[in-house]
Enzyme design. Sequence first.
Site, PDB file in Angstrom:
ATOM      1  N   ALA A  29      18.565  -7.235  26.624  1.00 43.03           N
ATOM      2  CA  ALA A  29      18.572  -5.757  26.681  1.00 43.03           C
ATOM      3  C   ALA A  29      19.202  -5.446  25.307  1.00 43.03           C
ATOM      4  CB  ALA A  29      19.606  -5.082  27.767  1.00 43.03           C
ATOM      5  N   GLU A  73      15.976 -12.572  32.590  1.00 40.64           N
ATOM      6  CA  GLU A  73      15.815 -11.980  33.675  1.00 40.64           C
ATOM      7  C   GLU A  73      14.442 -11.120  33.980  1.00 40.64           C
ATOM      8  OE1 GLU A  73      19.113  -9.370  32.794  1.00 40.64           O
ATOM      9  OE2 GLU A  73      20.100  -9.918  34.724  1.00 40.64           O
ATOM     10  N   GLU A 117      25.613 -12.385  28.593  1.00 38.12           N
ATOM     11  CA  GLU A 117      26.185 -11.386  28.853  1.00 38.12           C
ATOM     12  C   GLU A 117      27.674 -11.378  28.840  1.00 38.12           C
ATOM     13  OE1 GLU A 117      23.513 -12.066  30.574  1.00 38.12           O
ATOM     14  OE2 GLU A 117      22.121 -10.337  31.081  1.00 38.12           O
ATOM     15  N   GLY A 147      18.457  -9.969  29.468  1.00 37.65           N
ATOM     16  CA  GLY A 147      17.576  -9.412  30.241  1.00 37.65           C
ATOM     17  C   GLY A 147      15.960  -9.829  29.863  1.00 37.65           C
TER      18      GLY A 147
HETATM   19  N1  CO8 Z   1      19.637  -6.296  21.185  1.00 38.70           N
HETATM   20  C1  CO8 Z   1      19.539  -5.597  20.081  1.00 38.70           C
HETATM   21  N2  CO8 Z   1      19.275  -6.335  18.803  1.00 38.70           N
HETATM   22  C2  CO8 Z   1      19.270  -7.442  18.754  1.00 38.70           C
HETATM   23  C3  CO8 Z   1      19.207  -8.376  20.011  1.00 38.70           C
HETATM   24  C4  CO8 Z   1      19.718  -7.762  21.204  1.00 38.70           C
HETATM   25  N3  CO8 Z   1      19.701  -8.279  22.450  1.00 38.70           N
HETATM   26  N4  CO8 Z   1      19.177  -9.716  19.718  1.00 38.70           N
HETATM   27  C5  CO8 Z   1      19.189  -9.906  18.736  1.00 38.70           C
HETATM   28  N5  CO8 Z   1      18.945  -8.529  17.985  1.00 38.70           N
HETATM   29  C6  CO8 Z   1      18.795  -8.156  16.409  1.00 38.70           C
HETATM   30  C7  CO8 Z   1      19.954  -8.581  15.838  1.00 38.70           C
HETATM   31  O1  CO8 Z   1      21.099  -7.718  15.858  1.00 38.70           O
HETATM   32  C8  CO8 Z   1      19.335  -8.734  14.424  1.00 38.70           C
HETATM   33  O2  CO8 Z   1      18.990  -7.209  13.811  1.00 38.70           O
HETATM   34  P1  CO8 Z   1      19.533  -6.837  12.311  1.00 38.70           P
HETATM   35  O3  CO8 Z   1      18.536  -7.820  11.400  1.00 38.70           O
HETATM   36  O4  CO8 Z   1      19.364  -5.536  12.258  1.00 38.70           O
HETATM   37  O5  CO8 Z   1      21.154  -7.604  12.186  1.00 38.70           O
HETATM   38  C9  CO8 Z   1      18.066  -9.183  14.642  1.00 38.70           C
HETATM   39  O6  CO8 Z   1      17.702  -8.953  16.097  1.00 38.70           O
HETATM   40  C10 CO8 Z   1      17.684 -10.535  14.483  1.00 38.70           C
HETATM   41  O7  CO8 Z   1      19.046 -11.325  15.240  1.00 38.70           O
HETATM   42  P2  CO8 Z   1      19.865 -12.344  14.571  1.00 38.70           P
HETATM   43  O8  CO8 Z   1      20.061 -12.286  13.200  1.00 38.70           O
HETATM   44  O9  CO8 Z   1      20.908 -12.670  15.621  1.00 38.70           O
HETATM   45  O10 CO8 Z   1      18.876 -13.626  14.705  1.00 38.70           O
HETATM   46  P3  CO8 Z   1      19.144 -15.187  14.979  1.00 38.70           P
HETATM   47  O11 CO8 Z   1      17.912 -15.928  14.703  1.00 38.70           O
HETATM   48  O12 CO8 Z   1      20.269 -15.612  13.897  1.00 38.70           O
HETATM   49  O13 CO8 Z   1      19.986 -15.506  16.544  1.00 38.70           O
HETATM   50  C11 CO8 Z   1      19.405 -14.847  18.940  1.00 38.70           C
HETATM   51  C12 CO8 Z   1      18.874 -15.068  17.600  1.00 38.70           C
HETATM   52  C13 CO8 Z   1      20.631 -16.186  19.297  1.00 38.70           C
HETATM   53  C14 CO8 Z   1      18.684 -14.631  19.918  1.00 38.70           C
HETATM   54  C15 CO8 Z   1      20.671 -13.749  18.507  1.00 38.70           C
HETATM   55  O14 CO8 Z   1      20.048 -12.490  18.107  1.00 38.70           O
HETATM   56  C16 CO8 Z   1      21.374 -13.349  20.021  1.00 38.70           C
HETATM   57  O15 CO8 Z   1      22.148 -14.027  20.192  1.00 38.70           O
HETATM   58  N6  CO8 Z   1      20.841 -12.008  20.286  1.00 38.70           N
HETATM   59  C17 CO8 Z   1      21.804 -11.535  21.604  1.00 38.70           C
HETATM   60  C18 CO8 Z   1      21.499 -12.062  22.841  1.00 38.70           C
HETATM   61  C19 CO8 Z   1      22.189 -11.444  23.853  1.00 38.70           C
HETATM   62  O16 CO8 Z   1      23.448 -11.378  24.049  1.00 38.70           O
HETATM   63  N7  CO8 Z   1      21.481 -11.336  24.676  1.00 38.70           N
HETATM   64  C20 CO8 Z   1      22.009 -10.257  25.980  1.00 38.70           C
HETATM   65  C21 CO8 Z   1      22.016  -8.741  25.812  1.00 38.70           C
HETATM   66  S1  CO8 Z   1      22.661  -8.003  27.165  1.00 38.70           S
HETATM   67  C22 CO8 Z   1      21.349  -7.941  28.248  1.00 38.70           C
HETATM   68  O17 CO8 Z   1      20.481  -8.453  28.079  1.00 38.70           O
HETATM   69  C23 CO8 Z   1      22.045  -7.383  29.487  1.00 38.70           C
HETATM   70  C24 CO8 Z   1      20.843  -7.232  30.493  1.00 38.70           C
HETATM   71  C25 CO8 Z   1      21.038  -6.242  31.764  1.00 38.70           C
HETATM   72  C26 CO8 Z   1      20.886  -4.615  31.164  1.00 38.70           C
HETATM   73  C27 CO8 Z   1      20.573  -3.899  32.670  1.00 38.70           C
HETATM   74  C28 CO8 Z   1      21.685  -2.786  32.913  1.00 38.70           C
HETATM   75  C29 CO8 Z   1      21.604  -2.232  34.120  1.00 38.70           C
END
Ligand code: CO8
Length: 256
Positions: free
Chosen positions: A64, A110, A130, A107
């Site tokens: 998400a 999921e 998460e 997400g």
């Molecule tokens: N949300 C928003 N932006 C994101 C997300 C995300 N989940 N993941 C990556 N991005 C963005 C980064 O912020 C970055 O943006 P910017 O260039 O503006 O800084 C861009 O994508 C590239 O990301 P990275 O530089 O981090 O890329 P890497 O190749 O270094 O890393 C990863 C890739 C490992 C995937 C890393 O981006 C990461 O760990 N992402 C987050 C993963 C995460 O924590 N996901 C869980 C999110 S919470 C969730 O999913 C809850 C679901 C349930 C919700 C339902 C509610 C009822």
Amino acid sequence: MTETLLVETHGAVLLIRLNRPAALNAINAQLGKELLGTLAAFETDPKLRCAVITGSEKVFAAGADVKDMVGKTTADMLAENYFAEFDLMSRIRKPVIAAVAGFALGGGCELAMMCDIVIAAENAKFGQPEITLGVSPGMGGSQRLTKLVGKSKAMDMVLTGRMMDVVEAERAGIVSRIVPLAALVEEALAAAQKIAGMAPLAVLANKEMVNAAMEMPLAQGILFERRLFHSLFALEDRREGMTAFIEKRKPVFTGK
Ligand code: CO8
């Protein structure tokens, strides 16, 4: 095509590519709305029999959208019933295949687990990170992951936030098959075409009975399966399938 999706039709198969590359296909409200709207239209289109959801070669979906959620309060989440509309995925009767390359996190993992079949490339990685954000899975991850992989591995994933590589994910039961990255979409489309060529009402019944196994006690599930099996004998396609087998020819299914 929408702002967050690339959508193609391949005969009776709908191919949906999540397309927010700058955010690694993070699921925001718009992507959720467009994806679910596309799937709702797929469900009611009689020409379409199976859907494939994929991302890019680098990422299926990184979860998400954290930037979308960071400023929200509990009252916002409750009032919006945030992402509750993804329940649609449990109600779709036609098969949906996830074709996963790269990260399927939070997400994204999921969403993959909401699909009926997960075909994954060698570089696929699955995780529920998460906890590292101070939250928890919120789109069914704690429930579906536990049913798929068992309590110990689900706890390991959810409490440490670690990722599974594709070999572990296949062994654990999240992934149905591993394919080369370059062949991922082609293989997923081939599987979808194969399903699309089956008797359509039998496909719905088969999906429904496998899903029942996730929800029902065994004896009820077996009875449900038997009754559905019996009911398929009302269909012309059942007679055609069996007759074609005996006559050593390909069946011609009509959906009746
Ligand atoms: N949300 C928003 N932006 C994101 C997300 C995300 N989940 N993941 C990556 N991005 C963005 C980064 O912020 C970055 O943006 P910017 O260039 O503006 O800084 C861009 O994508 C590239 O990301 P990275 O530089 O981090 O890329 P890497 O190749 O270094 O890393 C990863 C890739 C490992 C995937 C890393 O981006 C990461 O760990 N992402 C987050 C993963 C995460 O924590 N996901 C869980 C999110 S919470 C969730 O999913 C809850 C679901 C349930 C919700 C339902 C509610 C009822």
